[in-house]
Design a protein around this motif. Structure first.
Motif, mmCIF file in Angstrom:
data_model
loop_
_atom_site.group_PDB
_atom_site.id
_atom_site.type_symbol
_atom_site.label_atom_id
_atom_site.label_comp_id
_atom_site.label_asym_id
_atom_site.label_seq_id
_atom_site.Cartn_x
_atom_site.Cartn_y
_atom_site.Cartn_z
ATOM 1 N N ARG A 1 0.848 -1.189 0.000
ATOM 2 C CA ARG A 1 0.000 0.000 0.000
ATOM 3 C C ARG A 1 0.887 1.243 0.000
ATOM 4 N N LEU A 2 0.579 2.213 -0.845
ATOM 5 C CA LEU A 2 1.376 3.441 -0.930
ATOM 6 C C LEU A 2 0.526 4.642 -0.567
ATOM 7 N N ARG A 3 1.128 5.547 0.175
ATOM 8 C CA ARG A 3 0.468 6.838 0.367
ATOM 9 C C ARG A 3 0.863 7.726 -0.810
ATOM 10 N N ASP A 4 -0.120 8.406 -1.364
ATOM 11 C CA ASP A 4 0.151 9.214 -2.552
ATOM 12 C C ASP A 4 -0.700 10.479 -2.490
ATOM 13 N N ILE A 5 -0.438 11.372 -3.421
ATOM 14 C CA ILE A 5 -1.240 12.604 -3.478
ATOM 15 C C ILE A 5 -2.670 12.271 -3.909
ATOM 16 N N PRO A 6 -3.626 13.110 -3.552
ATOM 17 C CA PRO A 6 -4.973 12.901 -4.074
ATOM 18 C C PRO A 6 -4.971 13.154 -5.582
ATOM 19 N N VAL A 7 -5.583 12.276 -6.347
ATOM 20 C CA VAL A 7 -5.691 12.478 -7.803
ATOM 21 C C VAL A 7 -7.179 12.624 -8.093
#
Ligand SMILES: [Zn+2]
Length: 258
Positions: free
Chosen positions: A62-68
Motif C-alpha cells: 500500500r502506498l500513500r500518494d497525493i490525491p488524484v
C-alpha cells in the motif's frame, strides 16, 4: 518502452501520472477508488546493475500518494526479481523506483507536496497533515529530510577543512536507446561538500567525478579558497568501497588543497 495494455488501462495510467508506473486495474470499493499499479520497466540489480528479466514473487504494497481528483487508495503490485548475473552475490531483490525508493511507504511526489505546503506556502504541519490525510509525523519527517539539503550562503562562511562525500540520492535507472536498443545505466550520484569542523553541508554537486566539485570550488571567491587548508575526500569509510577514487582516498585520507 511503451507497452500498451488496452485503451482503458492506458487512460488510467495517463491520468494517474506516476512516473515509472502503469495502472493495471482500477475499482471502486465502498465508494473509495482503488488503483493497482506496477512498474513499467524491468529493474537493474542494486548490487551489480544487470537488468533482470525474471520475476520471482510479488507482494502488494500500500502506498500513500497525493490525491488524484480526490482520495485514491494506491496498491503497488511489487515484484521480487532474480539477479541473473552469475558473478553477483545477490540472488534476488525487490524493485524500487525514484518515486518509491527502498523501504519507502509513500511516493516522492507526495513528500514533495507536503514540503512545499509547509516551507513554501507556510501552512502549519497539522493543517498540511489534515489536508493530505497523512499523519503529523509523516509531514514532520518529510520536512526534516528536505531541510537537510537547504544550503547556507556558503561564501559568507570560511571553512578550514572541507570533506567530500558521495551519496546516491535515488535509485539507479536504465534507459533504452530506441535506435540501438542498448540499455544505459544512469546513476544520479551526488557529492556533498561539508565543513569538517562544524559538520555543516556547504554544497551539493552532481556526479561522481571531481569535475563538479572542482567547478564548485572555483566558483568561490579567492580568499575563501585560500582559507581552506585541507580537503578530505570520502571522510566516512562507508562510501569508500564504492569506487576507485573512494578507495584511493581512504589510503591517503587527507590531501592538501592549494
Ligand atoms: Zn546482481
Amino acid at each position: 518502452m511503451n507497452e500498451p495494455t488496452g485503451v482503458a488501462a492506458d487512460a488510467a495510467t495517463i491520468l494517474f501520472n506516476l512516473p515509472d508506473y502503469r495502472v493495471i486495474s482500477t475499482s471502486i470499493n465502498a465508494g473509495r477508488r482503488q488503483v493497482i499499479i506496477e512498474t513499467d520497466q524491468p529493474p537493474g540489480c542494486p548490487s551489480c546493475g544487470v537488468i533482470s528479466s525474471r520475476r520471482k514473487e510479488r507482494r502488494v504494497q500500500r502506498l500513500r500518494d497525493i490525491p488524484v481528483a480526490g482520495p485514491v487508495e494506491v496498491l503497488w503490485s511489487k515484484y521480487r526479481w532474480y539477479c541473473e548475473e552469475r558473478a553477483c552475490d545477490r540472488l534476488s531483490f525487490f524493485e524500487s523506483t525514484p518515486q518509491v525508493p527502498r523501504r519507502a511507504r509513500s511516493t516522492s511526489r507526495l513528500r514533495d507536496q507536503l514540503v512545499d505546503a509547509v516551507i513554501r506556502s507556510g501552512r502549519a504541519v497539522s493543517e498540511t497533515a489534515a489536508g493530505f490525510a497523512v499523519s503529523w509525523w509523516m509531514v514532520r519527517a518529510a520536512v526534516t529530510e528536505a531541510c537537510l539539503l537547504r544550503l547556507p550562503d556558503v561564501d559568507k562562511l570560511s571553512p578550514r577543512m572541507l570533506g567530500m562525500d558521495e551519496h546516491r540520492f535515488r535509485s539507479v535507472r536504465y534507459f533504452q536507446d530506441p535506435a540501438t536498443k542498448a540499455w544505459t545505466r544512469f546513476e544520479p550520484w551526488m557529492t556533498t561538500i561539508v565543513d569538517l569542523d562544524t559538520g555543516q553541508v556547504l554544497g551539493v554537486v552532481d556526479g561522481r567525478d571531481h569535475k563538479g566539485v572542482g567547478d564548485w570550488l572555483f566558483a568561490r571567491p579567492l580568499e575563501w579558497r585560500l582559507a581552506v587548508q585541507v580537503v578530505a575526500i570520502d571522510p566516512s569509510a562507508r562510501s569508500g568501497r564504492r569506487c576507485g577514487c573512494g578507495f584511493r582516498a581512504q589510503q591517503s585520507l587527507l590531501i592538501t588543497f592549494t
